[in-house]
Design a protein around this motif. Sequence first.
Motif, PDB file in Angstrom:
ATOM      1  N   GLY A  38       0.819  -1.204   0.000  1.00 14.07           N
ATOM      2  CA  GLY A  38       0.000   0.000   0.000  1.00 14.07           C
ATOM      3  C   GLY A  38       0.858   1.261   0.000  1.00 14.07           C
ATOM      4  O   GLY A  38       2.087   1.211  -0.059  1.00 14.07           O
ATOM      5  N   ARG A  39       0.205   2.387   0.094  1.00 12.90           N
ATOM      6  CA  ARG A  39       0.903   3.672   0.061  1.00 12.90           C
ATOM      7  C   ARG A  39       1.665   3.899   1.360  1.00 12.90           C
ATOM      8  O   ARG A  39       1.109   3.760   2.457  1.00 12.90           O
ATOM      9  N   GLN A  40       2.935   4.274   1.238  1.00 13.59           N
ATOM     10  CA  GLN A  40       3.761   4.538   2.412  1.00 13.59           C
ATOM     11  C   GLN A  40       3.743   6.030   2.757  1.00 13.59           C
ATOM     12  O   GLN A  40       3.605   6.880   1.880  1.00 13.59           O
ATOM     13  N   THR A  41       3.870   6.324   4.026  1.00 14.56           N
ATOM     14  CA  THR A  41       3.991   7.704   4.498  1.00 14.56           C
ATOM     15  C   THR A  41       5.271   7.829   5.319  1.00 14.56           C
ATOM     16  O   THR A  41       5.734   6.860   5.936  1.00 14.56           O
ATOM     17  N   ALA A  42       5.834   9.020   5.295  1.00 13.50           N
ATOM     18  CA  ALA A  42       7.076   9.248   6.040  1.00 13.50           C
ATOM     19  C   ALA A  42       6.834   9.093   7.533  1.00 13.50           C
ATOM     20  O   ALA A  42       5.847   9.585   8.087  1.00 13.50           O
ATOM     21  N   ASP A  43       7.755   8.399   8.189  1.00 11.09           N
ATOM     22  CA  ASP A  43       7.688   8.183   9.639  1.00 11.09           C
ATOM     23  C   ASP A  43       9.110   8.334  10.182  1.00 11.09           C
ATOM     24  O   ASP A  43       9.868   7.377  10.266  1.00 11.09           O
ATOM     25  N   PHE A  44       9.463   9.575  10.541  1.00  9.57           N
ATOM     26  CA  PHE A  44      10.841   9.859  10.939  1.00  9.57           C
ATOM     27  C   PHE A  44      11.210   9.202  12.269  1.00  9.57           C
ATOM     28  O   PHE A  44      12.395   9.058  12.583  1.00  9.57           O
ATOM     29  N   ALA A  45      10.208   8.799  13.022  1.00  6.14           N
ATOM     30  CA  ALA A  45      10.497   8.081  14.264  1.00  6.14           C
ATOM     31  C   ALA A  45      11.038   6.681  13.977  1.00  6.14           C
ATOM     32  O   ALA A  45      11.692   6.075  14.833  1.00  6.14           O
ATOM     33  N   SER A  46      10.762   6.178  12.780  1.00  5.15           N
ATOM     34  CA  SER A  46      11.235   4.848  12.386  1.00  5.15           C
ATOM     35  C   SER A  46      12.359   4.932  11.356  1.00  5.15           C
ATOM     36  O   SER A  46      12.610   3.970  10.636  1.00  5.15           O
ATOM     37  N   ALA A  47      13.027   6.075  11.268  1.00  5.36           N
ATOM     38  CA  ALA A  47      14.055   6.269  10.249  1.00  5.36           C
ATOM     39  C   ALA A  47      15.309   5.461  10.556  1.00  5.36           C
ATOM     40  O   ALA A  47      15.716   5.325  11.724  1.00  5.36           O
ATOM     41  N   LEU A  48      15.899   4.908   9.511  1.00  5.72           N
ATOM     42  CA  LEU A  48      17.191   4.203   9.563  1.00  5.72           C
ATOM     43  C   LEU A  48      17.196   3.058  10.577  1.00  5.72           C
ATOM     44  O   LEU A  48      18.184   2.831  11.278  1.00  5.72           O
ATOM     45  N   LEU A  49      16.084   2.342  10.631  1.00 10.01           N
ATOM     46  CA  LEU A  49      16.046   1.143  11.470  1.00 10.01           C
ATOM     47  C   LEU A  49      16.719  -0.010  10.728  1.00 10.01           C
ATOM     48  O   LEU A  49      16.503  -0.181   9.529  1.00 10.01           O
ATOM     49  N   PRO A  50      17.539  -0.797  11.400  1.00  5.64           N
ATOM     50  CA  PRO A  50      18.213  -1.915  10.725  1.00  5.64           C
ATOM     51  C   PRO A  50      17.217  -3.025  10.379  1.00  5.64           C
ATOM     52  O   PRO A  50      16.077  -3.022  10.874  1.00  5.64           O
ATOM     53  N   PRO A  51      17.622  -3.959   9.532  1.00  7.08           N
ATOM     54  CA  PRO A  51      16.726  -5.085   9.198  1.00  7.08           C
ATOM     55  C   PRO A  51      16.259  -5.819  10.444  1.00  7.08           C
ATOM     56  O   PRO A  51      17.048  -6.108  11.352  1.00  7.08           O
ATOM     57  N   SER A  52      14.957  -6.118  10.479  1.00 12.01           N
ATOM     58  CA  SER A  52      14.364  -6.784  11.628  1.00 12.01           C
ATOM     59  C   SER A  52      13.147  -7.560  11.150  1.00 12.01           C
ATOM     60  O   SER A  52      12.827  -7.607   9.960  1.00 12.01           O
ATOM     61  N   ALA A  53      12.442  -8.171  12.107  1.00  9.10           N
ATOM     62  CA  ALA A  53      11.261  -8.950  11.754  1.00  9.10           C
ATOM     63  C   ALA A  53      10.151  -8.060  11.206  1.00  9.10           C
ATOM     64  O   ALA A  53       9.389  -8.462  10.326  1.00  9.10           O
ATOM     65  N   SER A  54      10.042  -6.834  11.724  1.00  7.23           N
ATOM     66  CA  SER A  54       8.988  -5.930  11.253  1.00  7.23           C
ATOM     67  C   SER A  54       9.368  -5.253   9.943  1.00  7.23           C
ATOM     68  O   SER A  54       8.494  -4.938   9.128  1.00  7.23           O
ATOM     69  N   ASN A  55      10.633  -4.998   9.724  1.00 13.00           N
ATOM     70  CA  ASN A  55      11.139  -4.422   8.479  1.00 13.00           C
ATOM     71  C   ASN A  55      12.297  -5.302   7.999  1.00 13.00           C
ATOM     72  O   ASN A  55      13.429  -5.142   8.461  1.00 13.00           O
ATOM     73  N   LEU A  56      11.988  -6.211   7.093  1.00 10.63           N
ATOM     74  CA  LEU A  56      12.955  -7.243   6.708  1.00 10.63           C
ATOM     75  C   LEU A  56      14.256  -6.666   6.175  1.00 10.63           C
ATOM     76  O   LEU A  56      15.330  -7.219   6.410  1.00 10.63           O
ATOM     77  N   LEU A  57      14.171  -5.554   5.472  1.00  9.56           N
ATOM     78  CA  LEU A  57      15.369  -4.944   4.886  1.00  9.56           C
ATOM     79  C   LEU A  57      15.649  -3.570   5.482  1.00  9.56           C
ATOM     80  O   LEU A  57      16.414  -2.797   4.914  1.00  9.56           O
ATOM     81  N   GLY A  58      15.066  -3.263   6.610  1.00  6.96           N
ATOM     82  CA  GLY A  58      15.323  -1.995   7.266  1.00  6.96           C
ATOM     83  C   GLY A  58      14.489  -0.863   6.700  1.00  6.96           C
ATOM     84  O   GLY A  58      13.598  -1.069   5.868  1.00  6.96           O
ATOM     85  N   THR A  59      14.783   0.354   7.168  1.00  2.19           N
ATOM     86  CA  THR A  59      14.090   1.547   6.687  1.00  2.19           C
ATOM     87  C   THR A  59      15.120   2.582   6.250  1.00  2.19           C
ATOM     88  O   THR A  59      16.295   2.515   6.623  1.00  2.19           O
ATOM     89  N   ASP A  60      14.660   3.567   5.459  1.00  2.00           N
ATOM     90  CA  ASP A  60      15.564   4.619   5.001  1.00  2.00           C
ATOM     91  C   ASP A  60      15.447   5.837   5.911  1.00  2.00           C
ATOM     92  O   ASP A  60      14.848   5.775   6.985  1.00  2.00           O
ATOM     93  N   HIS A  61      16.041   6.981   5.488  1.00  2.00           N
ATOM     94  CA  HIS A  61      16.084   8.162   6.344  1.00  2.00           C
ATOM     95  C   HIS A  61      14.726   8.820   6.534  1.00  2.00           C
ATOM     96  O   HIS A  61      14.561   9.678   7.400  1.00  2.00           O
ATOM     97  N   SER A  62      13.729   8.422   5.725  1.00  6.33           N
ATOM     98  CA  SER A  62      12.373   8.954   5.893  1.00  6.33           C
ATOM     99  C   SER A  62      11.447   7.968   6.592  1.00  6.33           C
ATOM    100  O   SER A  62      10.263   8.264   6.758  1.00  6.33           O
ATOM    101  N   GLY A  63      11.977   6.813   6.972  1.00  4.43           N
ATOM    102  CA  GLY A  63      11.165   5.814   7.638  1.00  4.43           C
ATOM    103  C   GLY A  63      10.434   4.880   6.697  1.00  4.43           C
ATOM    104  O   GLY A  63       9.620   4.072   7.142  1.00  4.43           O
TER     105      GLY A  63
END
Length: 279
Positions: A38-63
Amino acid sequence: MTARDDELDYRRRYIPDSPWLVVLAISLGAVLIPMIAGRQTADFASALLPPSASNLLGTDHSGYDMLTRTAEGLRISLLIAVLCAVIACALGVVIGVASAAAGGWFDAVVMRVVDTVNALPHLVLGIVIAALWRGEPLAVVASISLTHWPSVARIVRAEVLATADSGWVRTSRLAGASRWFVARRHLAPSVGGQILVALAMLIPHAIWHESTLSFLGVGLSPDRASLGTLLGQARGDVMLGAWWTLAVPATALVVTALAFTLGLSMLRRRLTPPGGSVW
């Protein structure tokens, strides 16, 4: 059965289709993953998170989720690459067939134009064209298409000239057929295999060129996700330790280009007659 027949039968049976299966899987992933996420929205609180179970490949600087973002970028890059390959092949076929069919001074002039375009550095010429309308997808398509048609035109011209010496073409001309009729009914159909190979060859080239142009800042605008823009945006993130923002789109780029290249090699082996025979 002769040795050549054995070689041809071996190629048809045992040359794997795995590269094209990888291409199919990549294409389906590029289409389906963004649709499912679906459509993604910026979430700076989740920015640059490393790969994990919730984000398999991590997140970028905008979340943004890197898996979804990379799939979106791959979809845009593939779309642009296919469009560029089709336009470049169409230009090359039309110009190559017209040059071989007309002959004379027209053929000589066209070949000098082909030599001139081939002598220019494609990347530099592409940067100049794309920089005139920076950030526009059509500028990227034009910059790649207008720099890659000469190789197709030269291949098509050589194939058409070989076909023009065949018996049925000479018979058509002796029967009073016009040059347009000969080009449309005899010469153009003879380059079908070359067009297929040229399309497969140009797509990975176009992917690399689009990524390079966007990475250098003269291709797509940063708000449009493509492999090139993702790589460009990852330069600052890597300095902060977010290696995955560079590794994920870079891996997608290399795997996609490699799959197309291996598929092209497989296609050439299938289309090339074994042992120099003609079939």
